[in-house]
Design a protein around this motif. Structure first.
Motif, PDB file in Angstrom:
ATOM      1  N   LEU A  71       0.848  -1.186   0.000  1.00  0.00           N
ATOM      2  CA  LEU A  71       0.000   0.000   0.000  1.00  0.00           C
ATOM      3  C   LEU A  71       0.887   1.241   0.000  1.00  0.00           C
ATOM      4  O   LEU A  71       1.843   1.318   0.782  1.00  0.00           O
ATOM      5  N   PHE A  72       0.538   2.195  -0.845  1.00  0.00           N
ATOM      6  CA  PHE A  72       1.387   3.388  -1.006  1.00  0.00           C
ATOM      7  C   PHE A  72       0.521   4.630  -1.097  1.00  0.00           C
ATOM      8  O   PHE A  72      -0.527   4.634  -1.752  1.00  0.00           O
ATOM      9  N   GLY A  84       3.179   5.793   7.898  1.00  0.00           N
ATOM     10  CA  GLY A  84       3.527   4.754   6.927  1.00  0.00           C
ATOM     11  C   GLY A  84       3.164   5.177   5.509  1.00  0.00           C
ATOM     12  O   GLY A  84       2.017   5.021   5.081  1.00  0.00           O
ATOM     13  N   GLY A  85       4.135   5.693   4.791  1.00  0.00           N
ATOM     14  CA  GLY A  85       3.889   6.061   3.403  1.00  0.00           C
ATOM     15  C   GLY A  85       3.785   4.855   2.501  1.00  0.00           C
ATOM     16  O   GLY A  85       3.037   4.870   1.517  1.00  0.00           O
ATOM     17  N   LEU A  86       4.527   3.786   2.848  1.00  0.00           N
ATOM     18  CA  LEU A  86       4.445   2.530   2.100  1.00  0.00           C
ATOM     19  C   LEU A  86       4.579   1.379   3.090  1.00  0.00           C
ATOM     20  O   LEU A  86       5.547   1.313   3.862  1.00  0.00           O
ATOM     21  N   VAL A  87       3.585   0.500   3.070  1.00  0.00           N
ATOM     22  CA  VAL A  87       3.560  -0.634   3.994  1.00  0.00           C
ATOM     23  C   VAL A  87       3.335  -1.918   3.214  1.00  0.00           C
ATOM     24  O   VAL A  87       2.816  -1.915   2.099  1.00  0.00           O
ATOM     25  N   GLN A  88       3.757  -3.003   3.854  1.00  0.00           N
ATOM     26  CA  GLN A  88       3.554  -4.343   3.288  1.00  0.00           C
ATOM     27  C   GLN A  88       2.582  -5.103   4.183  1.00  0.00           C
ATOM     28  O   GLN A  88       2.763  -5.155   5.407  1.00  0.00           O
ATOM     29  N   LYS A  89       1.561  -5.680   3.575  1.00  0.00           N
ATOM     30  CA  LYS A  89       0.549  -6.410   4.344  1.00  0.00           C
ATOM     31  C   LYS A  89       0.535  -7.862   3.876  1.00  0.00           C
ATOM     32  O   LYS A  89       0.451  -8.134   2.661  1.00  0.00           O
ATOM     33  N   LYS A  94      -1.186  -8.533   8.743  1.00  0.00           N
ATOM     34  CA  LYS A  94      -0.108  -7.901   9.489  1.00  0.00           C
ATOM     35  C   LYS A  94       0.627  -6.937   8.570  1.00  0.00           C
ATOM     36  O   LYS A  94       0.972  -7.260   7.432  1.00  0.00           O
ATOM     37  N   GLU A  95       0.886  -5.745   9.065  1.00  0.00           N
ATOM     38  CA  GLU A  95       1.535  -4.721   8.268  1.00  0.00           C
ATOM     39  C   GLU A  95       2.976  -4.519   8.729  1.00  0.00           C
ATOM     40  O   GLU A  95       3.257  -4.486   9.924  1.00  0.00           O
ATOM     41  N   VAL A  96       3.841  -4.391   7.739  1.00  0.00           N
ATOM     42  CA  VAL A  96       5.247  -4.103   7.984  1.00  0.00           C
ATOM     43  C   VAL A  96       5.551  -2.749   7.352  1.00  0.00           C
ATOM     44  O   VAL A  96       5.266  -2.526   6.165  1.00  0.00           O
ATOM     45  N   GLU A 121      10.769  -0.391   9.158  1.00  0.00           N
ATOM     46  CA  GLU A 121      11.151  -1.374  10.187  1.00  0.00           C
ATOM     47  C   GLU A 121      12.458  -2.054   9.791  1.00  0.00           C
ATOM     48  O   GLU A 121      12.745  -2.246   8.597  1.00  0.00           O
ATOM     49  N   ASN A 122      13.228  -2.433  10.783  1.00  0.00           N
ATOM     50  CA  ASN A 122      14.497  -3.086  10.529  1.00  0.00           C
ATOM     51  C   ASN A 122      14.296  -4.479   9.943  1.00  0.00           C
ATOM     52  O   ASN A 122      13.319  -5.166  10.268  1.00  0.00           O
ATOM     53  N   TYR A 123      15.215  -4.854   9.058  1.00  0.00           N
ATOM     54  CA  TYR A 123      15.215  -6.222   8.562  1.00  0.00           C
ATOM     55  C   TYR A 123      15.512  -7.181   9.711  1.00  0.00           C
ATOM     56  O   TYR A 123      16.185  -6.818  10.696  1.00  0.00           O
ATOM     57  N   GLY A 124      15.042  -8.433   9.524  1.00  0.00           N
ATOM     58  CA  GLY A 124      15.316  -9.443  10.551  1.00  0.00           C
ATOM     59  C   GLY A 124      16.684 -10.067  10.371  1.00  0.00           C
ATOM     60  O   GLY A 124      17.606  -9.826  11.154  1.00  0.00           O
ATOM     61  N   ASP A 125      16.827 -10.847   9.305  1.00  0.00           N
ATOM     62  CA  ASP A 125      18.084 -11.556   9.071  1.00  0.00           C
ATOM     63  C   ASP A 125      18.786 -11.084   7.808  1.00  0.00           C
ATOM     64  O   ASP A 125      19.701 -11.746   7.325  1.00  0.00           O
ATOM     65  N   HIS A 126      18.368  -9.983   7.245  1.00  0.00           N
ATOM     66  CA  HIS A 126      18.945  -9.528   5.984  1.00  0.00           C
ATOM     67  C   HIS A 126      19.493  -8.113   6.151  1.00  0.00           C
ATOM     68  O   HIS A 126      19.120  -7.377   7.061  1.00  0.00           O
ATOM     69  N   CYS A 127      20.385  -7.763   5.215  1.00  0.00           N
ATOM     70  CA  CYS A 127      20.845  -6.373   5.061  1.00  0.00           C
ATOM     71  C   CYS A 127      21.395  -5.787   6.359  1.00  0.00           C
ATOM     72  O   CYS A 127      21.235  -4.583   6.624  1.00  0.00           O
ATOM     73  N   GLY A 128      22.025  -6.640   7.177  1.00  0.00           N
ATOM     74  CA  GLY A 128      22.621  -6.137   8.417  1.00  0.00           C
ATOM     75  C   GLY A 128      21.606  -5.537   9.360  1.00  0.00           C
ATOM     76  O   GLY A 128      21.947  -4.668  10.176  1.00  0.00           O
TER      77      GLY A 128
END
Length: 273
Positions: A71-72, A84-89, A94-96, A121-128
């Motif tokens: 969503l943007f 949240g200008g851009l979120v992932q659902k 659940k929205e990230v 939000e911070n990545y979990g196991d990626h991109c440091g």
């Protein structure tokens, strides 16, 4: 003259609607975007996106067996996450947070704008485990006010500087087409338009309201008839001779024909007797 009043009211209403529409477009919702580095040039670029504000764009993609909806919004909250200008659902709702419009960078060219939302939000196991960010590439497409949002790529196989890349087409970022009409042409068009409204409206009024027939259906026929007569009189006064003018004296030669017999003068009385 009820028809003329109705025409005047219609034109006035149209002008007011145009002014109201312009006033609505003048509301600068893009000010909600907080630029990381504020500058007049960057603010001018983001202001091009004003027609796209107050609208949520969405797209759905499948990754393996999972489906995600993105969503943007331009300078607005797209989902339920604050800023949240851009979120992932995901499928469970659940929205990230991918990027905030309160942490915006913007770049632009003649026919494109790149909008970057950072501090997601911070990545979990990626991109440091760095914060997520979204890059939305908005390209010029004439005739399309707002196209469909599409996901180009998600770059997360690096140690840092990862991003989500999106595309969107819109005429809002297209350069203005220069007008080929001169000021004189515009004035002529406006003049002929007003003349057409006057003739058509006056004809309908004279025919339907007054009940005139023939040439009397022409609006203000008496006035234009008198105006034509006055114009003709003026032309006659300027271009034609007026009255009987005295001919300039000319030299008259001696007539060749005899003017008649003159009476014989007798001088007998002068002789001495």
């Amino acid at each position: 003259m009820a028809l003329f009043q109705a025409i005047h009211l219609t034109l006035t209403s149209a002008i007011l609607l145009v002014l109201l529409a312009e006033g609505g477009q003048a509301s600068d919702n893009t000010k909600n975007c907080k630029l990381i580095e504020e500058s007049q040039a960057a603010r001018a670029v983001v202001s091009k996106l004003e027609p796209l504000t107050n609208r949520t764009f969405s797209t759905t993609v499948k990754v393996d067996k999972d489906g995600y909806t993105y969503l943007f919004q331009v300078c607005g909250t797209a989902g339920s996450v604050a800023e949240g200008g851009l979120v992932q659902k995901d499928a469970n709702g659940k929205e990230v947070l991918i990027g905030r419009y309160t942490a915006t960078e913007v770049f632009g060219g003649s026919d494109w704008v790149m909008l970057i939302y950072k501090k997601g939000e911070n990545y979990g196991d990626h991109c440091g485990k760095e914060p997520r960010k979204a890059i939305i590439m908005i390209s010029c497409e004439r005739g399309v006010s707002a196209g469909e949002l599409s996901v180009v790529a998600e770059e997360r196989d690096k140690n840092n500087d990862c991003f989500y890349l999106f595309e969107l087409d819109s005429s809002a970022v297209c350069p203005a087409i220069p007008s080929h009409l001169s000021v004189g042409s515009v004035l002529l068009i406006v003049g002929f338009s007003l003349l057409a409204v006057y003739l058509i409206g006056g004809f309908l009024y004279q025919r339907l309201v007054v009940g005139a027939k023939g040439v009397e259906q022409f609006p203000n026929y008496t006035f234009w008839q008198e105006f034509g007569n006055l114009t003709a009189d003026g032309c006659d006064f300027v271009c034609r001779s007026q009255g009987n003018r005295e001919e300039p004296p000319t030299y008259r030669g001696v007539a060749t024909e005899p003017l008649g017999e003159e009476p014989e003068e007798r001088d007998d009385h002068l002789l001495p007797m």
